[in-house]
Design a protein around this motif. Structure first.
Motif, PDB file in Angstrom:
ATOM      1  N   LEU A  76      73.599 142.600 -11.255  1.00  0.00           N
ATOM      2  CA  LEU A  76      72.212 142.954 -11.603  1.00  0.00           C
ATOM      3  C   LEU A  76      71.292 142.971 -10.390  1.00  0.00           C
ATOM      4  O   LEU A  76      70.168 143.461 -10.469  1.00  0.00           O
ATOM      5  CB  LEU A  76      71.686 141.977 -12.660  1.00  0.00           C
ATOM      6  N   ALA A  77      71.777 142.431  -9.279  1.00  0.00           N
ATOM      7  CA  ALA A  77      70.973 142.439  -8.056  1.00  0.00           C
ATOM      8  C   ALA A  77      71.289 143.665  -7.200  1.00  0.00           C
ATOM      9  O   ALA A  77      71.072 143.655  -5.987  1.00  0.00           O
ATOM     10  CB  ALA A  77      71.234 141.154  -7.275  1.00  0.00           C
ATOM     11  N   ASN A  78      71.788 144.710  -7.861  1.00  0.00           N
ATOM     12  CA  ASN A  78      72.145 145.932  -7.140  1.00  0.00           C
ATOM     13  C   ASN A  78      72.067 147.099  -8.142  1.00  0.00           C
ATOM     14  O   ASN A  78      72.913 147.220  -9.032  1.00  0.00           O
ATOM     15  CB  ASN A  78      73.568 145.777  -6.577  1.00  0.00           C
ATOM     16  N   PRO A 109      67.209 129.723  -2.897  1.00  0.00           N
ATOM     17  CA  PRO A 109      66.355 129.958  -1.726  1.00  0.00           C
ATOM     18  C   PRO A 109      65.949 131.436  -1.681  1.00  0.00           C
ATOM     19  O   PRO A 109      66.588 132.266  -2.334  1.00  0.00           O
ATOM     20  CB  PRO A 109      67.261 129.620  -0.542  1.00  0.00           C
ATOM     21  N   TYR A 110      64.941 131.731  -0.871  1.00  0.00           N
ATOM     22  CA  TYR A 110      64.445 133.107  -0.825  1.00  0.00           C
ATOM     23  C   TYR A 110      65.521 134.083  -0.381  1.00  0.00           C
ATOM     24  O   TYR A 110      66.191 133.872   0.627  1.00  0.00           O
ATOM     25  CB  TYR A 110      63.263 133.221   0.149  1.00  0.00           C
ATOM     26  N   SER A 111      65.680 135.122  -1.134  1.00  0.00           N
ATOM     27  CA  SER A 111      66.524 136.250  -0.686  1.00  0.00           C
ATOM     28  C   SER A 111      66.102 137.464  -1.493  1.00  0.00           C
ATOM     29  O   SER A 111      65.283 137.363  -2.409  1.00  0.00           O
ATOM     30  CB  SER A 111      68.013 135.953  -0.872  1.00  0.00           C
ATOM     31  N   PHE A 117      64.248 143.655  -3.833  1.00  0.00           N
ATOM     32  CA  PHE A 117      63.407 142.895  -4.770  1.00  0.00           C
ATOM     33  C   PHE A 117      63.631 141.399  -4.562  1.00  0.00           C
ATOM     34  O   PHE A 117      64.773 140.979  -4.278  1.00  0.00           O
ATOM     35  CB  PHE A 117      63.760 143.218  -6.228  1.00  0.00           C
ATOM     36  N   GLU A 118      62.582 140.609  -4.751  1.00  0.00           N
ATOM     37  CA  GLU A 118      62.755 139.144  -4.742  1.00  0.00           C
ATOM     38  C   GLU A 118      63.879 138.814  -5.736  1.00  0.00           C
ATOM     39  O   GLU A 118      63.937 139.371  -6.845  1.00  0.00           O
ATOM     40  CB  GLU A 118      61.414 138.477  -5.134  1.00  0.00           C
ATOM     41  N   ASN A 161      52.135 137.857  -9.875  1.00  0.00           N
ATOM     42  CA  ASN A 161      51.194 138.315  -8.855  1.00  0.00           C
ATOM     43  C   ASN A 161      51.583 139.754  -8.470  1.00  0.00           C
ATOM     44  O   ASN A 161      52.506 139.979  -7.693  1.00  0.00           O
ATOM     45  CB  ASN A 161      51.267 137.385  -7.636  1.00  0.00           C
ATOM     46  N   PHE A 162      50.863 140.707  -9.044  1.00  0.00           N
ATOM     47  CA  PHE A 162      51.230 142.112  -8.837  1.00  0.00           C
ATOM     48  C   PHE A 162      50.937 142.594  -7.422  1.00  0.00           C
ATOM     49  O   PHE A 162      51.453 143.612  -7.006  1.00  0.00           O
ATOM     50  CB  PHE A 162      50.514 143.003  -9.867  1.00  0.00           C
ATOM     51  N   LYS A 163      50.088 141.844  -6.720  1.00  0.00           N
ATOM     52  CA  LYS A 163      49.772 142.263  -5.347  1.00  0.00           C
ATOM     53  C   LYS A 163      50.897 141.904  -4.384  1.00  0.00           C
ATOM     54  O   LYS A 163      50.937 142.398  -3.258  1.00  0.00           O
ATOM     55  CB  LYS A 163      48.479 141.586  -4.883  1.00  0.00           C
ATOM     56  N   ASP A 164      51.775 141.013  -4.823  1.00  0.00           N
ATOM     57  CA  ASP A 164      52.854 140.583  -3.925  1.00  0.00           C
ATOM     58  C   ASP A 164      54.101 140.243  -4.766  1.00  0.00           C
ATOM     59  O   ASP A 164      54.576 139.111  -4.766  1.00  0.00           O
ATOM     60  CB  ASP A 164      52.380 139.352  -3.129  1.00  0.00           C
ATOM     61  N   LEU A 165      54.577 141.261  -5.453  1.00  0.00           N
ATOM     62  CA  LEU A 165      55.666 141.085  -6.419  1.00  0.00           C
ATOM     63  C   LEU A 165      56.910 140.457  -5.791  1.00  0.00           C
ATOM     64  O   LEU A 165      57.611 139.679  -6.423  1.00  0.00           O
ATOM     65  CB  LEU A 165      56.025 142.470  -6.988  1.00  0.00           C
ATOM     66  N   HIS A 166      57.178 140.772  -4.548  1.00  0.00           N
ATOM     67  CA  HIS A 166      58.422 140.309  -3.905  1.00  0.00           C
ATOM     68  C   HIS A 166      58.193 139.209  -2.862  1.00  0.00           C
ATOM     69  O   HIS A 166      59.031 139.001  -1.986  1.00  0.00           O
ATOM     70  CB  HIS A 166      59.162 141.517  -3.308  1.00  0.00           C
TER      71      HIS A 166
END
Ligand SMILES: NC(=O)c1ccc[n+]([C@@H]2O[C@H](COP(=O)([O-])OP(=O)(O)OC[C@H]3O[C@@H](n4cnc5c(N)ncnc54)[C@H](OP(=O)(O)O)[C@@H]3O)[C@@H](O)[C@H]2O)c1
Length: 301
Positions: A76-78, A109-111, A117-118, A161-166
């Motif tokens: 789902l991440a692709n 963690p962040y990836s 996409f976040e 936060n639509f201004k910074d979705l990712h």
């Protein structure tokens, strides 16, 4: 609700029905797939790791003759993988009765996903948003079909936060990103239910959550993993709200099911309420529009 202690014995015969359960090599997805397969549905174990998927499928087959489970690759991440999965499915099947959008990640963690996409919004919401669109025609042409989206009590803290979705402009807060992805599951459920209803389509779209269930979901949090020992219910209980949403006759589109116990942590399934913000139709439409834009997938209902 049909009864107080509804459990998997109450799932009616699913013969001739076809179900896809995403992320069903383990946890709630595995249990959902196991129960549906034992009730004679053809079940697609849709997984990112085929080896794990095959182990799960063999466990479901063990000791049960005639269960029909197939393992298919879905990451789902692709979005390319999502597209390939749906194309492959449509070559092999002419009906789809149940799409259970279960797979999820929590607090990694962040990836980013392959499409930038976040990772939590990308996997938990955008991947399923794309998958559902690819399969919607088949769902709509199958009588009594349903889509079940897995959310969480954590949706209560979601505030996208639509201004910074990712999360490219802010310090990453992995918990908040999970909460946002889980309220996204609810917005998607309500908005798709509204759109299908407005266009007189009968496919039901329902949300569920498993309370606190001891699974591999807590893998990124040592603390929550430890607390599983005290608070987590087992996955046979955790899967019940999803199973109820998938099969019971009194379920309506845009319903939401979770456990009936204290703070919806555990217990038998009941109809529950999502928070006030999740009912905001403007936000739901905004998320819908941005989901179409970033996935480059139009619903055109
Ligand atoms: N457990 C709880 O207390 C709880 C509470 C609230 C909501 N939920 C929700 O319930 C759902 C199921 O969670 P669970 O508790 O059963 O967790 P789990 O045991 O960790 O299972 C999650 C499943 O999702 C799969 N997955 C993760 N990323 C994927 C990707 N990119 N593509 C395809 N599959 C992917 C995992 O595959 P791998 O095995 O390969 O990682 C695994 O099969 C999730 O949506 C979660 O948010 C759970």
């Amino acid at each position: 609700m049909k009864q107080q202690k509804w459990n998997s014995d109450n799932v009616p015969d699913q013969k001739d029905r076809v179900a896809i359960v995403t992320g069903s090599n383990t946890g709630i997805g595995y249990e959902t797939a196991r129960v549906l397969a034992n009730k004679k549905a053809t079940v697609i174990i849709a997984v990112r790791n085929l080896e794990k998927g095959n182990v799960a499928a063999n466990q479901i087959r063990a000791g049960h003759e005639n269960v029909d489970v197939k393992v298919m690759a879905l990451d789902l991440a692709n979005l390319e993988s999502v597209n390939d999965f749906a194309a492959d499915f449509k070559i092999n099947y002419t009906r789809l009765d149940l799409l259970i959008n279960n797979a999820g990640v929590m607090f990694p963690p962040y990836s980013k996903t392959a499409d930038g996409f976040e990772i939590q919004l990308g996997t938990n919401h955008l991947g399923h948003f794309a998958l559902t669109r690819h399969l919607l025609d088949l769902l709509m042409s199958t009588e009594d079909s349903r889509i079940v989206n897995l959310s969480s009590t954590a949706q209560k803290w979601g505030n996208i936060n639509f201004k910074d979705l990712h999360w490219e402009k802010r310090k990453y807060k992995t918990r908040q990103a999970y909460y946002d992805s889980k309220i996204a599951n609810i917005y998607f459920t309500y908005e798709l239910a509204r759109k299908l209803n407005e266009n007189n389509h009968r496919t039901l779209v329902v949300a569920s959550h498993p309370g606190w269930t001891s699974t591999e979901l807590q893998r990124h949090s040592g603390f929550l993993n430890f607390m599983n020992n005290f608070f987590g219910q087992d996955m046979t209980m955790g899967a019940l709200p999803t199973l109820y949403a998938a099969v019971e006759s009194d379920v309506k589109s845009a319903d939401y099911y979770g456990p009936s116990g204290f703070m919806e942590f555990r217990g038998y399934p009941k109809k529950v309420e999502s928070n006030e913000l999740s009912h905001n139709e403007e936000i739901a439409q905004r998320l819908w529009d941005i989901s179409e834009e970033v996935t480059k997938i139009k619903y055109d209902l």
